[in-house]
Design a protein around this motif. Structure first.
Motif, PDB file in Angstrom:
ATOM      1  N   GLY A  81       0.817  -1.210   0.000  1.00  0.00           N
ATOM      2  CA  GLY A  81       0.000   0.000   0.000  1.00  0.00           C
ATOM      3  C   GLY A  81       0.849   1.257   0.000  1.00  0.00           C
ATOM      4  N   TYR A  82       2.047   1.158  -0.584  1.00  0.00           N
ATOM      5  CA  TYR A  82       2.967   2.288  -0.660  1.00  0.00           C
ATOM      6  C   TYR A  82       3.198   2.931   0.704  1.00  0.00           C
ATOM      7  N   TRP A  83       3.241   2.121   1.738  1.00  0.00           N
ATOM      8  CA  TRP A  83       3.571   2.530   3.106  1.00  0.00           C
ATOM      9  C   TRP A  83       2.540   3.493   3.712  1.00  0.00           C
ATOM     10  N   HIS A  84       1.447   3.784   3.003  1.00  0.00           N
ATOM     11  CA  HIS A  84       0.476   4.721   3.577  1.00  0.00           C
ATOM     12  C   HIS A  84      -0.967   4.231   3.465  1.00  0.00           C
ATOM     13  N   LEU A  85      -1.162   2.981   3.059  1.00  0.00           N
ATOM     14  CA  LEU A  85      -2.505   2.432   2.910  1.00  0.00           C
ATOM     15  C   LEU A  85      -2.574   1.033   3.524  1.00  0.00           C
ATOM     16  N   PHE A  86      -3.793   0.601   3.845  1.00  0.00           N
ATOM     17  CA  PHE A  86      -4.113  -0.769   4.270  1.00  0.00           C
ATOM     18  C   PHE A  86      -3.617  -1.073   5.695  1.00  0.00           C
ATOM     19  N   SER A  87      -3.940  -2.295   6.115  1.00  0.00           N
ATOM     20  CA  SER A  87      -3.541  -2.792   7.426  1.00  0.00           C
ATOM     21  C   SER A  87      -3.513  -4.315   7.362  1.00  0.00           C
ATOM     22  N   LYS A  88      -3.157  -4.932   8.462  1.00  0.00           N
ATOM     23  CA  LYS A  88      -3.116  -6.396   8.536  1.00  0.00           C
ATOM     24  C   LYS A  88      -4.477  -7.030   8.255  1.00  0.00           C
ATOM     25  N   ALA A  89      -5.557  -6.318   8.490  1.00  0.00           N
ATOM     26  CA  ALA A  89      -6.898  -6.893   8.387  1.00  0.00           C
ATOM     27  C   ALA A  89      -7.304  -7.239   6.964  1.00  0.00           C
ATOM     28  N   HIS A  90      -6.568  -6.766   5.963  1.00  0.00           N
ATOM     29  CA  HIS A  90      -6.941  -7.013   4.573  1.00  0.00           C
ATOM     30  C   HIS A  90      -6.413  -8.332   4.019  1.00  0.00           C
ATOM     31  N   TRP A  91      -5.527  -9.033   4.727  1.00  0.00           N
ATOM     32  CA  TRP A  91      -4.724 -10.071   4.078  1.00  0.00           C
ATOM     33  C   TRP A  91      -4.768 -11.430   4.760  1.00  0.00           C
ATOM     34  N   SER A  92      -5.582 -11.605   5.780  1.00  0.00           N
ATOM     35  CA  SER A  92      -5.543 -12.829   6.594  1.00  0.00           C
ATOM     36  C   SER A  92      -5.657 -14.098   5.768  1.00  0.00           C
ATOM     37  N   HIS A  93      -6.470 -14.076   4.703  1.00  0.00           N
ATOM     38  CA  HIS A  93      -6.697 -15.269   3.889  1.00  0.00           C
ATOM     39  C   HIS A  93      -5.430 -15.772   3.212  1.00  0.00           C
ATOM     40  N   ALA A 181      10.533  11.080  -7.257  1.00  0.00           N
ATOM     41  CA  ALA A 181       9.968  11.940  -8.302  1.00  0.00           C
ATOM     42  C   ALA A 181       8.470  11.771  -8.466  1.00  0.00           C
ATOM     43  N   THR A 182       7.840  10.939  -7.653  1.00  0.00           N
ATOM     44  CA  THR A 182       6.403  10.711  -7.776  1.00  0.00           C
ATOM     45  C   THR A 182       5.619  11.690  -6.905  1.00  0.00           C
ATOM     46  N   GLY A 183       4.356  11.868  -7.252  1.00  0.00           N
ATOM     47  CA  GLY A 183       3.500  12.730  -6.459  1.00  0.00           C
ATOM     48  C   GLY A 183       3.287  12.215  -5.045  1.00  0.00           C
ATOM     49  N   MET A 184       3.312  10.885  -4.878  1.00  0.00           N
ATOM     50  CA  MET A 184       3.066  10.352  -3.537  1.00  0.00           C
ATOM     51  C   MET A 184       4.224  10.641  -2.587  1.00  0.00           C
ATOM     52  N   ASN A 185       5.349  11.138  -3.098  1.00  0.00           N
ATOM     53  CA  ASN A 185       6.442  11.469  -2.182  1.00  0.00           C
ATOM     54  C   ASN A 185       6.108  12.671  -1.307  1.00  0.00           C
ATOM     55  N   ALA A 186       5.043  13.393  -1.639  1.00  0.00           N
ATOM     56  CA  ALA A 186       4.569  14.425  -0.714  1.00  0.00           C
ATOM     57  C   ALA A 186       4.112  13.798   0.593  1.00  0.00           C
ATOM     58  N   THR A 187       3.655  12.545   0.519  1.00  0.00           N
ATOM     59  CA  THR A 187       3.265  11.800   1.721  1.00  0.00           C
ATOM     60  C   THR A 187       4.443  11.029   2.299  1.00  0.00           C
ATOM     61  N   LEU A 188       5.219  10.386   1.426  1.00  0.00           N
ATOM     62  CA  LEU A 188       6.307   9.524   1.902  1.00  0.00           C
ATOM     63  C   LEU A 188       7.509  10.312   2.400  1.00  0.00           C
ATOM     64  N   LYS A 189       7.805  11.428   1.749  1.00  0.00           N
ATOM     65  CA  LYS A 189       8.904  12.325   2.148  1.00  0.00           C
ATOM     66  C   LYS A 189      10.267  11.631   2.068  1.00  0.00           C
ATOM     67  N   ILE A 190      10.447  10.773   1.068  1.00  0.00           N
ATOM     68  CA  ILE A 190      11.748  10.137   0.871  1.00  0.00           C
ATOM     69  C   ILE A 190      12.727  11.177   0.352  1.00  0.00           C
TER      70      ILE A 190
END
Length: 268
Positions: A81-93, A181-190
Motif C-alpha cells: 500500500g505504498y507505506w500509507h494504505l491498508f492494514s493487517k486486516a486485509h490479508w488474513s486469507h 519523483a512521484t506525487g506520492m512522495n509528498a506523503t512519503l517524504k523520501i
C-alpha cells in the motif's frame, strides 16, 4: 470503450507506479481482500490470536495464526500500500497456504506514512520479527508485497540484525530513488539520505539468510525492473510469475501447493 488514461509520456514516474490504472477491475480488489480476510479469520477460531502488541505505537499490532499441531516455523507477511494504505486486516486469507503446510503465520500492521518515515517503519517490522520469534520457535521466513516486499527485503539486509532465515520479497520496491519523483512522495517524504539507507538493493543480503524475489510477469515495467535489480544485487533467484499482475501475484500464498508457497518454504 475508449481508454481514459492520458497518453504515455516519458519520463512519467507517477504512471510507472500506477498499478491500478493497468488492471481490469482494480477497484474490486480491496473490498474482496477485506471480505475474504474476515471470513478466513472466522474459520480459525482459537487458532487466531489477534491484535497482539509488538511495540509502543497504536498500529504496532499483529495477528498470529497457528497451524493444527506444532508449528514447523513461522512466516511473517508484511502488507503493501505504498507505506500509507491498508492494514493487517486485509490479508488474513493469504495465511492459508503456509498454515496448511504446518507453519504459523504472523501479519503485522505498522505506522503509516506520513506519521512515520520509512526508516521508522523498517524498525517497527524488525521489532515485530523479534516479537514473533519469542512466540513461535523454528525458522522464520519474511515475505511481503510491494511496499511490504520492500520491508521484507530490508529484514534480510546486512545492516540489520533480525532473526530471519529466509526472505521472499514479492513485487518489492527495492530501489527508492525513482519514487522521489512521484506525487506520492509528498506523503512519503523520501529524501536522498533515506533512499540510500532504506533501499534494499543498496545493502547486501546478510550472511546466513537465503532469498528469492517474486514478481508478476504482467506487472508494470517499473516493478519488473525493481525485482530484477534486487535479484541481481543479491545474486539470488527471481521468478516472473506467468500471467500475474500486481494485484493477483499474491494469490498463490493462499494455496499450499502453489509455486509461490513452495519457493517461500523450500529448504526450511
Amino acid at each position: 470503450m475508449p481508454d481514459s488514461r492520458p497518453p504515455y509520456r516519458w519520463p512519467d514516474p507517477d504512471r510507472d507506479y500506477a498499478n491500478g490504472d493497468f488492471i481490469a477491475g482494480a477497484a474490486d480488489y480491496p473490498p474482496r481482500w477485506t471480505r475474504d480476510a474476515a471470513a478466513f479469520r472466522r474459520t480459525l477460531g482459537k487458532r487466531a490470536d489477534l491484535d497482539l502488541s509488538y511495540g509502543p505505537s497504536p498500529r504496532e499490532k499483529l495477528d498470529l495464526f497457528l497451524p493444527e499441531g506444532p508449528a514447523k516455523g513461522v512466516v511473517i507477511f508484511v502488507h503493501g500500500g505504498y507505506w500509507h494504505l491498508f492494514s493487517k486486516a486485509h490479508w488474513s486469507h493469504l495465511a492459508a497456504g503456509p498454515l496448511a503446510r504446518g507453519y504459523a503465520v504472523a501479519m503485522p500492521s505498522y505506522t503509516l506514512a506520513p506519521a512515520a518515515r520509512l526508516a521508522e517503519i523498517t524498525a517497527e517490522i524488525a521489532r515485530a520479527c523479534w516479537f514473533v520469534g519469542t512466540r513461535v520457535p523454528g525458522p522464520m521466513v519474511v515475505t511481503g508485497h510491494s511496499a511490504g516486499g520492500h520491508l521484507a527485503a530490508r529484514m534480510g539486509n546486512a545492516d540489520l540484525a533480525v532473526p530471519v532465515a529466509r526472505v521472499v520479497p514479492i513485487s518489492p520496491l527495492s530501489e527508492l530513488g525513482p519514487l522521489m519523483a512521484t506525487g506520492m512522495n509528498a506523503t512519503l517524504k523520501i529524501d536522498a539520505g533515506e533512499a540510500a539507507g532504506e533501499s534494499p538493493a543498496r545493502h547486501p543480503l546478510r550472511d546466513g539468510v537465503t532469498a528469492h524475489v517474486w514478481v508478476g510477469a504482467q506487472e508494470r515495467p517499473a516493478f519488473l525492473w525493481q525485482a530484477r535489480v534486487l535479484a541481481e544485487e543479491w545474486a539470488c533467484p527471481w521468478t516472473a510469475d506467468p500471467g500475474q499482475h500486481h494485484f493477483s501475484v499474491i494469490d498463490g500464498l493462499a494455496e499450499p501447493g502453489s509455486a509461490l508457497c513452495k519457493v517461500l518454504l523450500e529448504g526450511l
